[in-house]
Design an enzyme around this catalytic site. Structure first.
Site, mmCIF file in Angstrom:
data_model
loop_
_atom_site.group_PDB
_atom_site.id
_atom_site.type_symbol
_atom_site.label_atom_id
_atom_site.label_comp_id
_atom_site.label_asym_id
_atom_site.label_seq_id
_atom_site.Cartn_x
_atom_site.Cartn_y
_atom_site.Cartn_z
ATOM 1 N N SER A 137 0.842 -1.211 0.000
ATOM 2 C CA SER A 137 0.000 0.000 0.000
ATOM 3 C C SER A 137 0.868 1.248 0.000
ATOM 4 O O SER A 137 0.488 2.287 -0.571
ATOM 5 C CB SER A 137 -0.934 0.000 1.209
ATOM 6 N N GLY A 186 4.484 -7.369 12.863
ATOM 7 C CA GLY A 186 3.266 -8.061 12.438
ATOM 8 C C GLY A 186 2.121 -7.842 13.409
ATOM 9 O O GLY A 186 2.325 -7.560 14.589
ATOM 10 N N ASP A 204 -4.490 1.043 8.376
ATOM 11 C CA ASP A 204 -4.483 -0.381 8.001
ATOM 12 C C ASP A 204 -3.530 -1.138 8.937
ATOM 13 O O ASP A 204 -2.792 -2.006 8.516
ATOM 14 C CB ASP A 204 -4.034 -0.524 6.535
ATOM 15 N N HIS A 243 -5.889 -4.994 13.517
ATOM 16 C CA HIS A 243 -7.329 -5.063 13.265
ATOM 17 C C HIS A 243 -8.123 -5.596 14.455
ATOM 18 O O HIS A 243 -9.323 -5.833 14.348
ATOM 19 C CB HIS A 243 -7.602 -5.931 12.028
ATOM 20 N N ARG A 249 -7.577 2.440 19.022
ATOM 21 C CA ARG A 249 -6.468 3.302 19.446
ATOM 22 C C ARG A 249 -5.883 4.053 18.251
ATOM 23 O O ARG A 249 -5.505 5.222 18.369
ATOM 24 C CB ARG A 249 -5.383 2.486 20.139
ATOM 25 N N HIS A 281 -8.956 0.729 5.709
ATOM 26 C CA HIS A 281 -8.979 -0.529 4.966
ATOM 27 C C HIS A 281 -9.644 -1.644 5.770
ATOM 28 O O HIS A 281 -9.696 -1.593 6.988
ATOM 29 C CB HIS A 281 -7.557 -0.955 4.575
ATOM 30 N N ASP A 282 -10.139 -2.654 5.052
ATOM 31 C CA ASP A 282 -10.748 -3.849 5.641
ATOM 32 C C ASP A 282 -12.046 -3.541 6.387
ATOM 33 O O ASP A 282 -12.314 -4.108 7.450
ATOM 34 C CB ASP A 282 -9.741 -4.600 6.531
HETATM 35 N N1 SAH Z 1 -0.993 -2.035 4.225
HETATM 36 C C1 SAH Z 1 -0.299 -3.324 4.141
HETATM 37 C C2 SAH Z 1 -0.823 -4.366 5.102
HETATM 38 C C3 SAH Z 1 -0.716 -3.988 6.570
HETATM 39 S S1 SAH Z 1 -0.847 -5.391 7.640
HETATM 40 C C4 SAH Z 1 -0.327 -3.829 2.699
HETATM 41 O O1 SAH Z 1 -0.732 -3.108 1.782
HETATM 42 O O2 SAH Z 1 0.057 -4.979 2.455
HETATM 43 C C5 SAH Z 1 -0.901 -4.598 9.192
HETATM 44 C C6 SAH Z 1 0.437 -4.048 9.667
HETATM 45 O O3 SAH Z 1 0.163 -3.300 10.854
HETATM 46 C C7 SAH Z 1 1.486 -5.094 10.057
HETATM 47 O O4 SAH Z 1 2.649 -4.915 9.282
HETATM 48 C C8 SAH Z 1 1.766 -4.824 11.546
HETATM 49 O O5 SAH Z 1 3.133 -4.951 11.920
HETATM 50 C C9 SAH Z 1 1.289 -3.407 11.721
HETATM 51 N N2 SAH Z 1 0.871 -3.086 13.079
HETATM 52 C C10 SAH Z 1 -0.059 -3.735 13.827
HETATM 53 N N3 SAH Z 1 -0.175 -3.159 15.037
HETATM 54 C C11 SAH Z 1 0.710 -2.115 15.062
HETATM 55 C C12 SAH Z 1 1.069 -1.139 16.045
HETATM 56 N N4 SAH Z 1 0.491 -1.097 17.240
HETATM 57 N N5 SAH Z 1 2.021 -0.241 15.726
HETATM 58 C C13 SAH Z 1 2.642 -0.264 14.525
HETATM 59 N N6 SAH Z 1 2.324 -1.159 13.550
HETATM 60 C C14 SAH Z 1 1.387 -2.072 13.817
HETATM 61 MG MG MG Z 2 -5.658 -4.218 5.032
#
Ligand code: SAH
Ligand code: MG
Length: 222
Positions: free
Chosen positions: A60, A83, A149, A152, A159, A177-178
């Site tokens: 993205s 992740g 994004d 989830h 937050r 997203h989602d």
């Molecule tokens: N936008 C991406 C997909 C994102 S997946 C694409 O196009 O493929 C969700 C991401 O959010 C993951 O890489 C994960 O490490 C990150 N994430 C989840 N919780 C987080 C947090 N509290 N702080 C920072 N990053 C976070």
């Molecule tokens: Mg997504």
């Protein structure tokens, strides 16, 4: 992408080159939704940088970065690169080759850096490696565009909404997203934060492509 949506022209030159990298990059962004990210980011109406929460391997990021480059904006890409819950061992979206063998933890930063390098976006994309709510709490620059994004789960999604939406400038673009209106299609928290935005009265609905929702911040909200 329809000709009308792209101002009567298909992207060519650098944007087209970056979009080709986006489509080839690893990650979770469907092409039609990524093209919508590019389109909406290309027409932001206010000053300020762009910010993405949740970059993973940079897919993205490239769709948004193609537009950021054209508009001369920085794109901050916030991710701790460890992740989300659903990326961990035993979960649906786990990819074993992204585990650091020494730490035995996910590390998407090397893949992300390679993606951004290969797309030629190192002058446009600034990686912010850290926990999204902590970064949001220290943030001060009004944003022209915010793409959410990240995590989830209920708490991570809310937050992110609470931490980042106050930094979006009036007239700025919020993308989530989602968002699945039918629970049978996917988890609820992104849908819940989209509803929060709509119900706050501070946003106008602009577009919906797949699970991507596009809103424009029109006021202070509540
Ligand atoms: N936008 C991406 C997909 C994102 S997946 C694409 O196009 O493929 C969700 C991401 O959010 C993951 O890489 C994960 O490490 C990150 N994430 C989840 N919780 C987080 C947090 N509290 N702080 C920072 N990053 C976070
Ligand atoms: Mg997504």
């Amino acid at each position: 992408m329809s000709a009308a949506d792209s101002g009567g022209r298909e992207p060519n030159g650098r944007p087209a080159e970056v979009l080709a990298h986006a489509e080839a990059a690893r990650g979770f962004m469907p092409v039609d939704e990524g093209q919508a990210l590019f389109r909406r980011a290309s027409v932001v109406a206010v000053d300020g940088p762009f910010l993405e929460v949740g970059s993973y391997c940079g897919r993205s990021t490239c769709f948004l970065g193609a537009a950021a480059e054209v508009r001369g904006r920085l794109l901050f890409a916030v991710d701790h690169h460890r992740g989300s819950e659903e990326n961990q061992v035993g979960w649906e979206w786990h990819e074993p080759d992204l585990v650091d063998p020494v730490l035995e933890r996910i590390d998407t930063l090397p893949a992300f850096r390679r993606t951004i390098h290969d797309a030629g976006l190192e002058d446009t994309v600034v990686a912010v490696v850290g926990d999204s709510p902590a970064v949001a709490a220290a943030w001060a620059t009004p944003l022209a565009l915010l793409f959410i994004d990240g995590g989830h789960g209920v708490e991570p999604a809310h937050r992110d909404y609470e931490g980042w939406v106050p930094h979006l400038a009036f007239g700025g673009t919020l993308l989530i997203h989602d968002v699945f209106e039918d629970p049978a299609d996917g988890g609820r928290p992104p849908y819940e934060i989209w509803r929060r935005a709509v119900d706050s009265g501070a946003f106008a609905e602009v577009d919906a492509v797949g699970s991507l929702r596009v809103l424009c911040r029109t006021g202070p909200g509540n």
